[in-house]
Design a protein around this motif. Sequence first.
Motif, PDB file in Angstrom:
ATOM      1  N   CYS A  43       0.813  -1.219   0.000  1.00  0.00           N
ATOM      2  CA  CYS A  43       0.000   0.000   0.000  1.00  0.00           C
ATOM      3  C   CYS A  43       0.846   1.268   0.000  1.00  0.00           C
ATOM      4  N   SER A  44       2.167   1.132   0.012  1.00  0.00           N
ATOM      5  CA  SER A  44       3.024   2.320  -0.088  1.00  0.00           C
ATOM      6  C   SER A  44       2.734   3.087  -1.378  1.00  0.00           C
ATOM      7  N   VAL A  45       2.346   2.361  -2.426  1.00  0.00           N
ATOM      8  CA  VAL A  45       1.967   3.022  -3.679  1.00  0.00           C
ATOM      9  C   VAL A  45       0.767   3.927  -3.448  1.00  0.00           C
ATOM     10  N   ASP A  46      -0.242   3.409  -2.751  1.00  0.00           N
ATOM     11  CA  ASP A  46      -1.460   4.183  -2.510  1.00  0.00           C
ATOM     12  C   ASP A  46      -1.189   5.386  -1.614  1.00  0.00           C
ATOM     13  N   ILE A  47      -0.333   5.190  -0.617  1.00  0.00           N
ATOM     14  CA  ILE A  47       0.024   6.307   0.261  1.00  0.00           C
ATOM     15  C   ILE A  47       0.762   7.380  -0.541  1.00  0.00           C
ATOM     16  N   GLY A  48       1.666   6.932  -1.408  1.00  0.00           N
ATOM     17  CA  GLY A  48       2.385   7.884  -2.256  1.00  0.00           C
ATOM     18  C   GLY A  48       1.447   8.667  -3.152  1.00  0.00           C
ATOM     19  N   LYS A  49       0.439   7.991  -3.708  1.00  0.00           N
ATOM     20  CA  LYS A  49      -0.536   8.675  -4.567  1.00  0.00           C
ATOM     21  C   LYS A  49      -1.327   9.721  -3.782  1.00  0.00           C
ATOM     22  N   ILE A  50      -1.654   9.384  -2.538  1.00  0.00           N
ATOM     23  CA  ILE A  50      -2.392  10.347  -1.710  1.00  0.00           C
ATOM     24  C   ILE A  50      -1.540  11.587  -1.462  1.00  0.00           C
ATOM     25  N   TYR A  51      -0.282  11.376  -1.096  1.00  0.00           N
ATOM     26  CA  TYR A  51       0.599  12.523  -0.854  1.00  0.00           C
ATOM     27  C   TYR A  51       0.793  13.344  -2.132  1.00  0.00           C
ATOM     28  N   GLY A  53      -1.422  13.607  -4.578  1.00  0.00           N
ATOM     29  CA  GLY A  53      -2.676  14.327  -4.787  1.00  0.00           C
ATOM     30  C   GLY A  53      -2.816  15.531  -3.877  1.00  0.00           C
ATOM     31  N   ILE A  54      -2.396  15.363  -2.613  1.00  0.00           N
ATOM     32  CA  ILE A  54      -2.451  16.490  -1.677  1.00  0.00           C
ATOM     33  C   ILE A  54      -1.467  17.576  -2.104  1.00  0.00           C
ATOM     34  N   GLY A  55      -0.274  17.150  -2.524  1.00  0.00           N
ATOM     35  CA  GLY A  55       0.714  18.123  -2.992  1.00  0.00           C
ATOM     36  C   GLY A  55       0.194  18.953  -4.146  1.00  0.00           C
ATOM     37  N   ASP A  73       7.749  15.248  -1.662  1.00  0.00           N
ATOM     38  CA  ASP A  73       8.880  14.475  -1.127  1.00  0.00           C
ATOM     39  C   ASP A  73       8.389  13.238  -0.376  1.00  0.00           C
ATOM     40  N   LEU A  74       7.280  13.390   0.353  1.00  0.00           N
ATOM     41  CA  LEU A  74       6.699  12.225   1.032  1.00  0.00           C
ATOM     42  C   LEU A  74       6.228  11.194   0.004  1.00  0.00           C
ATOM     43  N   ALA A  75       5.634  11.679  -1.077  1.00  0.00           N
ATOM     44  CA  ALA A  75       5.193  10.770  -2.142  1.00  0.00           C
ATOM     45  C   ALA A  75       6.383  10.009  -2.716  1.00  0.00           C
ATOM     46  N   ILE A  76       7.484  10.713  -2.941  1.00  0.00           N
ATOM     47  CA  ILE A  76       8.689  10.072  -3.479  1.00  0.00           C
ATOM     48  C   ILE A  76       9.188   8.989  -2.527  1.00  0.00           C
ATOM     49  N   ASP A  77       9.212   9.303  -1.231  1.00  0.00           N
ATOM     50  CA  ASP A  77       9.682   8.320  -0.240  1.00  0.00           C
ATOM     51  C   ASP A  77       8.860   7.038  -0.299  1.00  0.00           C
ATOM     52  N   ASP A 101       6.111  11.489 -12.605  1.00  0.00           N
ATOM     53  CA  ASP A 101       5.087  12.523 -12.438  1.00  0.00           C
ATOM     54  C   ASP A 101       5.402  13.442 -11.259  1.00  0.00           C
ATOM     55  N   VAL A 102       5.871  12.857 -10.152  1.00  0.00           N
ATOM     56  CA  VAL A 102       6.158  13.675  -8.972  1.00  0.00           C
ATOM     57  C   VAL A 102       7.327  14.615  -9.245  1.00  0.00           C
TER      58      VAL A 102
END
Length: 345
Positions: A43-51, A53-55, A73-77, A101-102
């Motif tokens: 789910c790290s992929v999904d968390i990254g997508k959320i960050y 989207g928020i960014g 940066d959080l999305a990248i991590d 994309d990020v």
Amino acid sequence: MKDHYLGYYPTKYIEETYAEALSTRDEVLTLWFEYINDDELNCSVDIGKIYKGIGDCYPEELNDHTMAIKHYDLAIDYFQLANQKATTDYEKIDIFDLLRDVYTSKMEISIDESEQIQNCLMAITHIELSVQNLLKYRSSDYYGIATRIEEIANLYQSIFKYDDALINYEKALEVYMQQFKPVLYRIKVTFEKIFKICYDHKHDYSSALKYQLMEHEYVLKHNARKPTDNMTEMCAKREEIVKSHIKLANVYITLHQYSLAEEHLMIIKKLYQESELPSQGKVEFIEEKLGNLYTRLHKHDLADKHLAMEKNLYQKTKNPLAELHIRHPIGYLAQKQKCAFFRFK
């Protein structure tokens, strides 16, 4: 809920949508963090997508670049963490595309030039990694590889690395032209990008001519008239052909190949003269270019002739009733009375 944070916002006022997204982010992230150690779910992929989207909420509407960078940066991590857990090349391809994309988003909002370049190069690196993985399963003429190579070229051009951009545009163009059913629009656009670099930035007019001639063939093919074309479609196709002839004429003039420039200008003039719709102003423009061309060639009689025609057309454009008066005297009087009536009103 997940789509809501990936940027697929419901139809509401933008401000309300962003406020809702940002106010509930912790709740949604908390749900995903419960599964952070589930390697199979990854789910790290999904968390990254959320960050990510928020960014995306911050730069434009909320005007907070610092918070945007923080979330990017959080999305990248989390995307990098997801890549470590990925078990297939296709998963990695998707993650590399997300990282591209990020970094592209970071590049677009970076104020510092060195940061822009760094983020651009990181975006390019991840596209290249995506291509490397694709090549394990696809041939080099795969359309999806060509689009990624064109993206690399676009990014190089954005940081003024024109030689690298040209190399990649040429690679992409070669693949586009090898397709069983080539997408003519995509080929034309790529030709235009190559032409712009050669002509405007590198001042390599011979190469610009080479690619414009190649593009011209595709323009003529793509805009061939069909029996089913309506007036709007015919005019649109004619304008595309005219633009290509003008570009060729300009390159020939730059290269001092005036006879070839004249040839293309005369073709344009004929196209407008044969047009079903009035194009007086456009013919005027071509007459002016022909007049200037003949002046360069010291053919002053021809120059005077075309410049006089240009002046005459200009006068008609200023006074559209003049031509009507010559061709249709009765119609001219009726139209003149009509104009006088509306002026009186």
